[in-house]
Design a protein around this motif. Structure first.
Motif: not given
Length: 147
Positions: A122-123, A126-127, A131
């Motif tokens: 997820d990290t 993130d940018t 999804q």
């Protein structure tokens, strides 16, 4: 994770019935082979385990089982496609893939490690705006038999 044949057959039978398909003797044999293999198995491996099966019938039935979500394909390193039970049957897991002989095995991570992996993914994503819905981890290396 070890699958119990009776429970697996009950689950497969119900899933096929829901899809309007029959649990034929040939499909039952393939389920038995996958349970016995205990890991992703290629068509040649399944034919070796049960020499009386015809390759065309095996492929046709695996395609049918895949279409209703009973099995899924696993692609190794320069190796034939392998089949295994879908995650909702066997549980979330990952694969080790031997780059020497092509053997693919399942491995399961402890829940805490799985959560850490998901947090890291997820990290990392993130940018990107991507999804993720799930992940698959394949670890390439050399199996104990080839060392």
């Amino acid at each position: 994770m070890g699958l119990r044949p009776a429970e697996t057959h009950d689950l497969v039978s119900a899933r096929l019935r829901e899809a309007g398909q029959h649990y034929t003797k040939g499909r039952r044999e393939l389920v038995d082979l996958l349970v016995r293999a205990g890991r992703p198995a290629s068509v040649p491996e399944m034919l070796d385990m049960r020499p009386g099966l015809t390759q065309s019938s095996l492929y046709r039935n695996m395609t049918d089982l895949e279409s209703v979500g009973i099995v899924q394909r696993v692609v190794g390193a320069n190796d034939p496609t392998r089949y295994e039970f879908s995650e909702d049957i066997i549980g979330h897991h990952h694969h080790t893939i031997c780059t020497v002989c092509g053997t693919v095995d399942d491995f399961f991570m402890p829940a805490a490690a799985e959560r850490n992996l998901e947090t890291s993914l997820d990290t990392a994503l993130d940018t990107s705006g991507f999804q993720p819905s799930t992940h698959r981890l394949d670890v390439f290396g050399t199996c104990p038999d080839c060392l």
